[in-house]
Design a protein around this motif. Structure first.
Motif, PDB file in Angstrom:
ATOM      1  N   CYS A   1     -32.591 -42.239  18.695  1.00  0.00           N
ATOM      2  CA  CYS A   1     -31.950 -42.998  17.624  1.00  0.00           C
ATOM      3  C   CYS A   1     -32.952 -43.928  16.957  1.00  0.00           C
ATOM      4  O   CYS A   1     -33.640 -44.700  17.641  1.00  0.00           O
ATOM      5  CB  CYS A   1     -30.797 -43.843  18.170  1.00  0.00           C
ATOM      6  N   ASP A   2     -33.004 -43.861  15.640  1.00  0.00           N
ATOM      7  CA  ASP A   2     -33.855 -44.751  14.854  1.00  0.00           C
ATOM      8  C   ASP A   2     -32.986 -45.420  13.798  1.00  0.00           C
ATOM      9  O   ASP A   2     -33.087 -45.115  12.597  1.00  0.00           O
ATOM     10  CB  ASP A   2     -34.991 -43.955  14.209  1.00  0.00           C
ATOM     11  N   PRO A   3     -32.120 -46.344  14.217  1.00  0.00           N
ATOM     12  CA  PRO A   3     -31.203 -46.976  13.266  1.00  0.00           C
ATOM     13  C   PRO A   3     -31.934 -47.962  12.368  1.00  0.00           C
ATOM     14  O   PRO A   3     -33.092 -48.319  12.631  1.00  0.00           O
ATOM     15  CB  PRO A   3     -30.237 -47.727  14.199  1.00  0.00           C
TER      16      PRO A   3
ATOM     17  N   ASP B   1     -42.340 -53.400  18.083  1.00  0.00           N
ATOM     18  CA  ASP B   1     -41.007 -52.817  18.123  1.00  0.00           C
ATOM     19  C   ASP B   1     -40.548 -52.669  19.569  1.00  0.00           C
ATOM     20  O   ASP B   1     -41.358 -52.665  20.496  1.00  0.00           O
ATOM     21  CB  ASP B   1     -40.989 -51.427  17.465  1.00  0.00           C
ATOM     22  N   ILE B   2     -39.264 -52.492  19.719  1.00  0.00           N
ATOM     23  CA  ILE B   2     -38.667 -52.169  21.013  1.00  0.00           C
ATOM     24  C   ILE B   2     -38.350 -50.671  21.052  1.00  0.00           C
ATOM     25  O   ILE B   2     -37.841 -50.115  20.081  1.00  0.00           O
ATOM     26  CB  ILE B   2     -37.347 -52.960  21.220  1.00  0.00           C
ATOM     27  N   VAL B   3     -38.662 -50.020  22.149  1.00  0.00           N
ATOM     28  CA  VAL B   3     -38.168 -48.682  22.418  1.00  0.00           C
ATOM     29  C   VAL B   3     -37.370 -48.784  23.720  1.00  0.00           C
ATOM     30  O   VAL B   3     -37.931 -49.106  24.767  1.00  0.00           O
ATOM     31  CB  VAL B   3     -39.295 -47.643  22.535  1.00  0.00           C
ATOM     32  N   ALA B   4     -36.077 -48.545  23.613  1.00  0.00           N
ATOM     33  CA  ALA B   4     -35.168 -48.689  24.753  1.00  0.00           C
ATOM     34  C   ALA B   4     -34.828 -47.304  25.300  1.00  0.00           C
ATOM     35  O   ALA B   4     -34.482 -46.397  24.534  1.00  0.00           O
ATOM     36  CB  ALA B   4     -33.904 -49.415  24.325  1.00  0.00           C
ATOM     37  N   VAL B   5     -34.897 -47.140  26.611  1.00  0.00           N
ATOM     38  CA  VAL B   5     -34.724 -45.837  27.253  1.00  0.00           C
ATOM     39  C   VAL B   5     -33.608 -45.917  28.278  1.00  0.00           C
ATOM     40  O   VAL B   5     -33.535 -46.860  29.073  1.00  0.00           O
ATOM     41  CB  VAL B   5     -36.030 -45.385  27.925  1.00  0.00           C
TER      42      VAL B   5
ATOM     43  N   VAL C   1     -33.041 -42.495  23.903  1.00  0.00           N
ATOM     44  CA  VAL C   1     -34.144 -43.360  23.482  1.00  0.00           C
ATOM     45  C   VAL C   1     -33.745 -43.977  22.138  1.00  0.00           C
ATOM     46  O   VAL C   1     -33.287 -43.271  21.244  1.00  0.00           O
ATOM     47  CB  VAL C   1     -35.460 -42.574  23.335  1.00  0.00           C
ATOM     48  N   ILE C   2     -33.924 -45.302  22.001  1.00  0.00           N
ATOM     49  CA  ILE C   2     -33.608 -46.000  20.754  1.00  0.00           C
ATOM     50  C   ILE C   2     -34.786 -46.873  20.343  1.00  0.00           C
ATOM     51  O   ILE C   2     -35.348 -47.589  21.174  1.00  0.00           O
ATOM     52  CB  ILE C   2     -32.365 -46.917  20.877  1.00  0.00           C
ATOM     53  N   SER C   3     -35.135 -46.832  19.063  1.00  0.00           N
ATOM     54  CA  SER C   3     -36.111 -47.765  18.502  1.00  0.00           C
ATOM     55  C   SER C   3     -35.375 -48.887  17.779  1.00  0.00           C
ATOM     56  O   SER C   3     -34.322 -48.666  17.174  1.00  0.00           O
ATOM     57  CB  SER C   3     -37.021 -47.056  17.488  1.00  0.00           C
ATOM     58  N   ASN C   4     -35.953 -50.091  17.838  1.00  0.00           N
ATOM     59  CA  ASN C   4     -35.375 -51.202  17.081  1.00  0.00           C
ATOM     60  C   ASN C   4     -36.384 -52.338  17.015  1.00  0.00           C
ATOM     61  O   ASN C   4     -37.493 -52.221  17.544  1.00  0.00           O
ATOM     62  CB  ASN C   4     -34.058 -51.677  17.716  1.00  0.00           C
TER      63      ASN C   4
ATOM     64  N   LYS D   1     -41.560 -39.284   1.665  1.00  0.00           N
ATOM     65  CA  LYS D   1     -41.828 -40.685   1.960  1.00  0.00           C
ATOM     66  C   LYS D   1     -40.532 -41.281   2.505  1.00  0.00           C
ATOM     67  O   LYS D   1     -39.458 -40.986   1.993  1.00  0.00           O
ATOM     68  CB  LYS D   1     -42.236 -41.436   0.686  1.00  0.00           C
ATOM     69  N   TRP D   2     -40.640 -42.111   3.544  1.00  0.00           N
ATOM     70  CA  TRP D   2     -39.402 -42.632   4.125  1.00  0.00           C
ATOM     71  C   TRP D   2     -39.625 -44.027   4.689  1.00  0.00           C
ATOM     72  O   TRP D   2     -40.441 -44.218   5.590  1.00  0.00           O
ATOM     73  CB  TRP D   2     -38.887 -41.696   5.221  1.00  0.00           C
ATOM     74  N   ALA D   3     -38.900 -45.007   4.150  1.00  0.00           N
ATOM     75  CA  ALA D   3     -39.008 -46.375   4.658  1.00  0.00           C
ATOM     76  C   ALA D   3     -38.596 -46.405   6.128  1.00  0.00           C
ATOM     77  O   ALA D   3     -37.543 -45.883   6.496  1.00  0.00           O
ATOM     78  CB  ALA D   3     -38.108 -47.307   3.844  1.00  0.00           C
ATOM     79  N   GLY D   4     -39.439 -47.005   6.957  1.00  0.00           N
ATOM     80  CA  GLY D   4     -39.133 -47.059   8.379  1.00  0.00           C
ATOM     81  C   GLY D   4     -39.460 -45.787   9.128  1.00  0.00           C
ATOM     82  O   GLY D   4     -39.076 -45.638  10.295  1.00  0.00           O
TER      83      GLY D   4
END
Length: 289
Positions: free
Chosen positions: A199-201, A284-288, A243-246, A27-30
């Motif tokens: 990246c999934d910060p 959410d935003i996914v930035a590429v 690729v970054i999620s935020n 199980k993982w938050a986010g």
């Protein structure tokens, strides 16, 4: 800076049901399991996938576009679990099964948590205990106090699921993986030509809200968000695709636009409490790059 293309519409999901997605064993938050159809379309192919915030591993577990993986996180217990599963999966699974069978009550949970926090367990046993704690603690939270002790309470689940099938799937993939206990700065220095970075910060909280940003002892600050974007740009300049999620926090959008990312808005199913009835759909935003 290069121009940015903003794509505000939510990506279509017409083909999402045609693929079966592998669930992570933690199980993982986010975690990004619910976003896999969108992410699969946006993360490009490449020889190696690098994840500086691997977390529960939903993305790499479902990748069929990459041959090798560099998977990093600042949580040493998470990386120990992954490393132990890569070398002695049967032993970790055996220990975990024993914990699940014998300690499925609050007293057993607290005893295991105390032993885990004593730092006396060997690698495989500690890995199994971390898995046990994750599946038995409240809401699957991973949280430590200032002394570095795991301090999440008992979840009171009647029959926690033992993820034997998911553990085997992970172990079967692990021979293609390198696991690192490292922060994003060190990890991203290793990215270059032929690599794909995802990246999934910890998400930047939206204005007027608070977010869970305890990525490390000092949290995950706005300076970290800025440094992450800059490290990703440097990796891109060395030949990596990024690729970054935020979140859709305005200053996140501005930050990524300033650094030349193409922005996509995607819908995400968000659990905002322990009750499934209080889940909502967010953007959410996914930035590429």
């Amino acid at each position: 800076m290069s121009a940015v293309t903003c794509v505000p519409e939510v990506l279509p999901k017409e083909n999402a049901s045609q693929r079966t997605w592998q669930r992570p064993f933690l199980k993982w938050a986010g975690g990004k399991y619910s976003l896999l159809p969108e992410l699969d379309r946006l993360i490009p192919a490449g020889k190696r996938l690098i994840e500086p915030f691997v977390g529960g591993g939903s993305v790499f577990l479902n990748s069929d576009k990459h041959a090798d993986f560099l998977l990093a996180d600042v949580n040493p217990d998470l990386i120990n679990l992954y490393q132990m599963l890569s070398v002695v999966p049967e032993l970790v699974t055996h220990w975990a099964r024993d914990f699940f069978d014998v300690l499925n009550n609050e007293g057993g949970f607290l005893a295991c948590r105390d032993e885990f926090n004593s730092q006396h367990m060997a690698g495989p046993e500690r890995a199994a205990a971390f898995l046990y704690l994750n599946r038995h603690c409240f809401n699957g939270l991973i949280r430590y106090n200032r002394g570095g002790q795991f301090n999440v309470g008992y979840g009171k689940y009647r029959a926690p699921y033992f993820p034997e099938k998911e553990l085997k799937t992970f172990a079967d993939m692990a021979h293609n993986c390198v696991f690192m206990n490292a922060g994003f700065r060190r990890t991203l220095l290793l990215a270059g030509e032929g690599d794909v970075v995802y990246c999934d910060p910890p998400y930047e909280p939206l204005p007027g809200t608070t977010g869970f940003t305890n990525y490390s002892a000092g949290g995950f600050s706005w300076d970290d968000q800025t440094a992450l974007a800059e490290c990703c740009v440097a990796a891109h300049q060395r030949g990596a695709k990024v690729v970054i999620s935020n979140s859709t926090a305005p200053r996140v959008i501005e930050l990524y636009e300033q650094h030349g990312f193409t922005l996509h808005h995607v819908s995400a199913r968000r659990a905002i409490s322990s009750k499934s009835s209080t889940r909502e759909t967010a953007t959410d935003i996914v930035a590429v790059l």
